[in-house]
Design a protein around this motif. Structure first.
Motif, PDB file in Angstrom:
ATOM      1  N   GLY A   1      31.344  -0.315  34.481  1.00 40.15           N
ATOM      2  CA  GLY A   1      32.435  -0.674  35.411  1.00 40.15           C
ATOM      3  C   GLY A   1      33.205   0.542  35.872  1.00 40.15           C
TER       4      GLY A   1
ATOM      5  N   GLU B   1      31.625  -1.609  28.671  1.00 40.81           N
ATOM      6  CA  GLU B   1      31.871  -1.380  27.246  1.00 40.81           C
ATOM      7  C   GLU B   1      33.362  -1.178  26.949  1.00 40.81           C
TER       8      GLU B   1
ATOM      9  N   ARG C   1      36.428   0.099  29.627  1.00 46.53           N
ATOM     10  CA  ARG C   1      37.499  -0.206  30.577  1.00 46.53           C
ATOM     11  C   ARG C   1      36.996  -0.125  32.009  1.00 46.53           C
TER      12      ARG C   1
ATOM     13  N   GLY D   1      36.032   3.552  34.387  1.00 49.63           N
ATOM     14  CA  GLY D   1      35.132   4.574  33.831  1.00 49.63           C
ATOM     15  C   GLY D   1      35.817   5.887  33.512  1.00 49.63           C
ATOM     16  N   GLU D   2      35.072   6.961  33.669  1.00 52.65           N
ATOM     17  CA  GLU D   2      35.490   8.296  33.231  1.00 52.65           C
ATOM     18  C   GLU D   2      36.665   8.872  34.013  1.00 52.65           C
TER      19      GLU D   2
ATOM     20  N   LYS E   1      44.613  15.126  37.920  1.00 54.95           N
ATOM     21  CA  LYS E   1      45.112  15.063  39.301  1.00 54.95           C
ATOM     22  C   LYS E   1      43.912  14.984  40.236  1.00 54.95           C
TER      23      LYS E   1
ATOM     24  N   LYS F   1      29.173  -4.166  25.111  1.00 51.20           N
ATOM     25  CA  LYS F   1      28.332  -2.953  25.181  1.00 51.20           C
ATOM     26  C   LYS F   1      26.856  -3.346  25.269  1.00 51.20           C
TER      27      LYS F   1
ATOM     28  N   GLY G   1      26.985   6.115  33.809  1.00 51.61           N
ATOM     29  CA  GLY G   1      27.641   7.435  33.828  1.00 51.61           C
ATOM     30  C   GLY G   1      27.016   8.469  32.907  1.00 51.61           C
TER      31      GLY G   1
ATOM     32  N   ARG H   1      36.969  14.606  25.112  1.00 57.43           N
ATOM     33  CA  ARG H   1      38.128  14.031  25.791  1.00 57.43           C
ATOM     34  C   ARG H   1      38.490  12.622  25.311  1.00 57.43           C
TER      35      ARG H   1
ATOM     36  N   ASN I   1      24.097   8.932  30.132  1.00 51.75           N
ATOM     37  CA  ASN I   1      24.506   8.002  29.096  1.00 51.75           C
ATOM     38  C   ASN I   1      23.725   6.702  29.282  1.00 51.75           C
TER      39      ASN I   1
ATOM     40  N   VAL J   1      25.010   8.661  36.504  1.00 53.20           N
ATOM     41  CA  VAL J   1      23.902   8.573  35.542  1.00 53.20           C
ATOM     42  C   VAL J   1      22.598   9.078  36.183  1.00 53.20           C
TER      43      VAL J   1
ATOM     44  N   GLN K   1      31.223  13.103  41.030  1.00 50.74           N
ATOM     45  CA  GLN K   1      32.568  12.962  41.581  1.00 50.74           C
ATOM     46  C   GLN K   1      32.772  11.458  41.767  1.00 50.74           C
TER      47      GLN K   1
END
Ligand SMILES: Cc1cc2nc3c(=O)[nH]c(=O)nc-3n(C[C@H](O)[C@H](O)[C@H](O)COP(=O)(O)OP(=O)(O)OC[C@H]3O[C@@H](n4cnc5c(N)ncnc54)[C@H](O)[C@@H]3O)c2cc1C
Length: 280
Positions: free
Chosen positions: A11, A34, A36, A39-40, A46, A80, A110, A127, A228, A245, A252
């Motif tokens: 998502g 899995e 939220r 995603g990333e 910013k 997941k 991703g 992170r 992933n 992915v 981006q």
């Protein structure tokens, strides 16, 4: 077992782009996520390259994505995916809780952080983890590493960056901001040794001809990413990949989103043709 036309895995921007576009033509869709929605991009400090926003942070983008997909609440499950198995006429998607059957499966899962295998026992952070102490070292020299250093600086941390390169792939605006806040930046540096000594991390590295040994409260690894992917059996034409992915060239958020929209348009046109030929 529940049956769908499309099961989307992930998502993030790619999965959401696909969902928003495909739902114009198809209803029987499931998105499996899995963690939220968003995603990333959640971790971005910013963002200035997203359509319709001058400047926005990752958490706000995720909040807005979440609002945008509210109307698809019944099409989204937080599970997941462990395994995808392709058959001639369908795909079987297995999560930790259920199995789903789908005509097509969209993999939008991703990328994940690379690790330093040699030091995998040291509990080095990335992170996703909470960071302890004040004096932090970031190993890495890409945009994610630099973006992360800005986030940590705002949380009151003192940042040192050790990079094997010279930041030639990162944008100048970001690099300028980081140079203003980082305590020290070492370029063209090679890690020689990493140890945990009395709850501190001891890092030895070579910069030009000089060898340095320094201590930090915590170390964050940001040395690039890999695909992933859940376990995938018998890949065939019922499975499609979209977003980051597929390739690191797509890393981006707006490119991933557009890739999701593009794939949905392609599949819609293809499958509506089949649907119309079959008279439904
Ligand atoms: C610190 C940082 C700063 C960034 N700054 C910017 C920026 O300024 N501008 C910009 O455009 N981009 C930025 N990005 C990049 C952007 O976040 C990514 O390019 C984008 O999120 C990729 O989208 P995606 O949908 O392909 O993958 P992701 O966003 O990674 O989404 C994949 C989703 O799939 C889910 N998933 C994975 N595996 C499974 C599974 N087995 N089962 C169920 N769900 C699964 C994950 O939880 C995730 O939600 C930044 C990224 C980071 C980390």
């Amino acid at each position: 077992m529940e049956n769908y036309d499309f099961v989307i895995i992930g998502g993030g921007p790619a999965g959401i782009g696909f969902l928003l576009q495909i739902s114009k033509d198809f209803r029987n869709i499931l998105l499996l996520e899995e963690k939220r929605i968003g995603g990333e991009i959640f971790y971005a400090h910013k963002i200035t390259n997203f359509p319709a926003f001058n400047e926005i942070d990752g958490k706000t983008i995720c909040f807005r994505f979440k609002n945008q997909v509210k109307k698809f609440k019944s099409n989204i499950k937080f599970e997941k995916v462990l395994e995808i198995e392709c058959y001639k006429n369908f795909v079987l998607v297995e999560t930790e809780k259920n199995q789903y059957k789908s005509k097509y499966c969209i993999v939008a899962t991703g990328r994940k952080e690379k690790i330093l295998k040699k030091y995998s026992k040291l509990d080095l952070k990335n992170r996703y983890d909470s960071i302890k102490g004040e004096n932090i070292c970031i190993i890495g020299g890409g945009e994610v590493a630099l973006d992360q250093s800005l986030t940590l600086f705002e949380q009151g941390k003192i940042i040192t960056i050790i990079s094997s390169g010279n930041f030639n792939k990162v944008n100048m605006e970001l690099l300028k901001s980081v140079k203003r806040v980082a305590r020290k930046i070492y370029i063209f540096s090679k890690i020689i040794d990493l140890q945990k000594v009395n709850e501190k991390y001891r890092i030895t590295f070579q910069n030009k001809e000089k060898i340095y040994t320094k201590f930090f409260d915590d170390i964050i690894l940001s040395i690039g990413s890999i695909k992933n992917l859940p376990k995938l059996k018998n890949r065939n034409e019922r499975i499609y990949f979209c977003g980051s992915v597929k390739s690191k060239k797509l890393k981006q958020g707006s490119i991933s989103f557009a890739d999701g929209v593009k794939l949905a348009m392609k599949l819609s046109i293809k499958l509506k043709g089949v649907r119309n030929e079959n008279g439904f």
